[in-house]
Design a protein around this motif. Structure first.
Motif, PDB file in Angstrom:
ATOM      1  N   ILE A 165     -49.785  25.394 -21.730  1.00  0.00           N
ATOM      2  CA  ILE A 165     -49.103  25.400 -23.018  1.00  0.00           C
ATOM      3  C   ILE A 165     -48.161  26.593 -23.002  1.00  0.00           C
ATOM      4  O   ILE A 165     -48.604  27.750 -22.938  1.00  0.00           O
ATOM      5  CB  ILE A 165     -50.083  25.499 -24.211  1.00  0.00           C
ATOM      6  N   GLU A 166     -46.885  26.295 -22.984  1.00  0.00           N
ATOM      7  CA  GLU A 166     -45.887  27.355 -23.055  1.00  0.00           C
ATOM      8  C   GLU A 166     -45.644  27.633 -24.532  1.00  0.00           C
ATOM      9  O   GLU A 166     -45.478  26.698 -25.321  1.00  0.00           O
ATOM     10  CB  GLU A 166     -44.593  26.907 -22.375  1.00  0.00           C
ATOM     11  N   THR A 167     -45.684  28.907 -24.911  1.00  0.00           N
ATOM     12  CA  THR A 167     -45.414  29.250 -26.316  1.00  0.00           C
ATOM     13  C   THR A 167     -44.449  30.418 -26.353  1.00  0.00           C
ATOM     14  O   THR A 167     -44.244  31.116 -25.361  1.00  0.00           O
ATOM     15  CB  THR A 167     -46.694  29.631 -27.112  1.00  0.00           C
ATOM     16  N   GLU A 168     -43.884  30.636 -27.526  1.00  0.00           N
ATOM     17  CA  GLU A 168     -42.976  31.767 -27.677  1.00  0.00           C
ATOM     18  C   GLU A 168     -43.712  33.100 -27.549  1.00  0.00           C
ATOM     19  O   GLU A 168     -43.083  34.144 -27.382  1.00  0.00           O
ATOM     20  CB  GLU A 168     -42.239  31.688 -29.016  1.00  0.00           C
ATOM     21  N   ASP A 169     -45.050  33.064 -27.600  1.00  0.00           N
ATOM     22  CA  ASP A 169     -45.869  34.275 -27.445  1.00  0.00           C
ATOM     23  C   ASP A 169     -46.429  34.438 -26.041  1.00  0.00           C
ATOM     24  O   ASP A 169     -47.161  35.391 -25.772  1.00  0.00           O
ATOM     25  CB  ASP A 169     -47.041  34.250 -28.430  1.00  0.00           C
ATOM     26  N   GLY A 170     -46.136  33.495 -25.154  1.00  0.00           N
ATOM     27  CA  GLY A 170     -46.663  33.527 -23.796  1.00  0.00           C
ATOM     28  C   GLY A 170     -47.219  32.168 -23.430  1.00  0.00           C
ATOM     29  O   GLY A 170     -47.219  31.253 -24.260  1.00  0.00           O
ATOM     30  N   ASP A 171     -47.688  32.052 -22.199  1.00  0.00           N
ATOM     31  CA  ASP A 171     -48.196  30.766 -21.717  1.00  0.00           C
ATOM     32  C   ASP A 171     -49.700  30.860 -21.493  1.00  0.00           C
ATOM     33  O   ASP A 171     -50.233  31.933 -21.224  1.00  0.00           O
ATOM     34  CB  ASP A 171     -47.549  30.396 -20.377  1.00  0.00           C
ATOM     35  N   VAL A 172     -50.350  29.712 -21.585  1.00  0.00           N
ATOM     36  CA  VAL A 172     -51.786  29.660 -21.324  1.00  0.00           C
ATOM     37  C   VAL A 172     -52.066  28.378 -20.540  1.00  0.00           C
ATOM     38  O   VAL A 172     -51.454  27.346 -20.803  1.00  0.00           O
ATOM     39  CB  VAL A 172     -52.582  29.735 -22.653  1.00  0.00           C
ATOM     40  N   THR A 173     -52.935  28.491 -19.537  1.00  0.00           N
ATOM     41  CA  THR A 173     -53.311  27.316 -18.750  1.00  0.00           C
ATOM     42  C   THR A 173     -54.750  26.959 -19.081  1.00  0.00           C
ATOM     43  O   THR A 173     -55.614  27.835 -19.142  1.00  0.00           O
ATOM     44  CB  THR A 173     -53.157  27.603 -17.250  1.00  0.00           C
ATOM     45  N   LEU A 174     -54.982  25.676 -19.319  1.00  0.00           N
ATOM     46  CA  LEU A 174     -56.309  25.202 -19.719  1.00  0.00           C
ATOM     47  C   LEU A 174     -56.822  24.149 -18.747  1.00  0.00           C
ATOM     48  O   LEU A 174     -56.085  23.224 -18.392  1.00  0.00           O
ATOM     49  CB  LEU A 174     -56.251  24.537 -21.099  1.00  0.00           C
ATOM     50  N   GLY A 175     -58.079  24.287 -18.339  1.00  0.00           N
ATOM     51  CA  GLY A 175     -58.769  23.261 -17.569  1.00  0.00           C
ATOM     52  C   GLY A 175     -59.906  22.688 -18.408  1.00  0.00           C
ATOM     53  O   GLY A 175     -60.060  23.043 -19.588  1.00  0.00           O
ATOM     54  N   PRO A 176     -60.724  21.828 -17.812  1.00  0.00           N
ATOM     55  CA  PRO A 176     -61.828  21.198 -18.543  1.00  0.00           C
ATOM     56  C   PRO A 176     -62.758  22.235 -19.190  1.00  0.00           C
ATOM     57  O   PRO A 176     -63.125  23.229 -18.556  1.00  0.00           O
ATOM     58  CB  PRO A 176     -62.547  20.397 -17.453  1.00  0.00           C
ATOM     59  N   GLY A 177     -63.108  22.008 -20.439  1.00  0.00           N
ATOM     60  CA  GLY A 177     -63.990  22.928 -21.152  1.00  0.00           C
ATOM     61  C   GLY A 177     -63.279  24.155 -21.687  1.00  0.00           C
ATOM     62  O   GLY A 177     -63.922  25.093 -22.147  1.00  0.00           O
ATOM     63  N   GLU A 178     -61.953  24.138 -21.628  1.00  0.00           N
ATOM     64  CA  GLU A 178     -61.185  25.254 -22.191  1.00  0.00           C
ATOM     65  C   GLU A 178     -60.342  24.747 -23.352  1.00  0.00           C
ATOM     66  O   GLU A 178     -59.847  23.616 -23.338  1.00  0.00           O
ATOM     67  CB  GLU A 178     -60.303  25.893 -21.127  1.00  0.00           C
ATOM     68  N   LEU A 179     -60.167  25.622 -24.346  1.00  0.00           N
ATOM     69  CA  LEU A 179     -59.384  25.244 -25.513  1.00  0.00           C
ATOM     70  C   LEU A 179     -58.474  26.390 -25.932  1.00  0.00           C
ATOM     71  O   LEU A 179     -58.679  27.554 -25.563  1.00  0.00           O
ATOM     72  CB  LEU A 179     -60.301  24.806 -26.659  1.00  0.00           C
ATOM     73  N   TYR A 180     -57.470  26.035 -26.702  1.00  0.00           N
ATOM     74  CA  TYR A 180     -56.559  27.038 -27.269  1.00  0.00           C
ATOM     75  C   TYR A 180     -56.024  26.501 -28.596  1.00  0.00           C
ATOM     76  O   TYR A 180     -55.728  25.307 -28.703  1.00  0.00           O
ATOM     77  CB  TYR A 180     -55.397  27.338 -26.312  1.00  0.00           C
ATOM     78  N   VAL A 181     -55.915  27.373 -29.573  1.00  0.00           N
ATOM     79  CA  VAL A 181     -55.337  26.999 -30.864  1.00  0.00           C
ATOM     80  C   VAL A 181     -53.961  27.659 -30.981  1.00  0.00           C
ATOM     81  O   VAL A 181     -53.856  28.891 -30.988  1.00  0.00           O
ATOM     82  CB  VAL A 181     -56.244  27.447 -32.031  1.00  0.00           C
TER      83      VAL A 181
END
Lengths: 118, 118
Positions: B62-78
């Motif tokens: 998930i690329e965001t204006e605040d930075g990027d985050v990579t998610l695999g199974p069992g990971e979440l981001y709001v």
């Protein structure tokens, strides 16, 4: 700026007690929580929030006044607000929970667990 | 009365198209949805809802204006409301999504997918 994923398995290594939900992040005025459960919880309902249960590991039965449902990994169920329910786990199970922030987990402020963030 | 678990893997067998979220149940005025994604989505934001992403299978960034985050199974981001973001999946990934009911997935009514329940 770095932003961080919430890794649920990693969060679940941080505590061992049962029926004590830990907040991992927030969403629209709700707490996203993980919890370890084993045994029978109390019968209760929430008058201002639905109750989201998703099983991450293990198996639970949610007994409700409308019937019972059994959940395994990758399964979820939303108990509607005002519906009396009781989660039961024969063996330890790990859950993802979502409730309105400030909801007493037992349905009663007097007996509710304090929700801490991990 | 019987009540039924939502089995996410079973729901995911019911469709194959990408970027077309399917509602599987409701929670406090929100849609709980599954979606299959592959490739790059559009940059967008939502002015009235946070955006909950959890990976069930595969991997997304998930690329965001605040930075990027990579998610695999069992990971979440709001993704907080009003934060511009763009989900990207190099290979097909399966996600659990939660958004306020009626939220256009692209951030724009004109281009939004119609959310059907499965």
């Amino acid at each position: 700026m770095a932003i961080e994923a919430v890794n649920l398995a990693e969060k679940l290594t941080k505590f061992s007690e049962h029926w004590s939900p830990k907040k991992v992040t927030a969403f629209n005025g709700h707490d996203i929580m993980v919890v370890k459960v084993k045994g029978e919880f109390n019968w209760h309902s929430h008058d201002d929030t639905d109750d989201f249960f998703m099983v991450l590991e293990g198996r639970i039965r949610i007994e409700t006044e409308d019937g019972d449902v059994t959940l395994g990994p990758g399964e979820l169920y939303v108990v509607p607000k005002n519906v009396r329910h009781r989660p039961v786990a024969e063996e330890e199970a790990h859950l993802l929970l979502i409730e309105k922030a400030g909801t007493p987990n037992t349905g009663d402020e007097a007996t509710a667990a304090t929700i801490t963030e991990i």
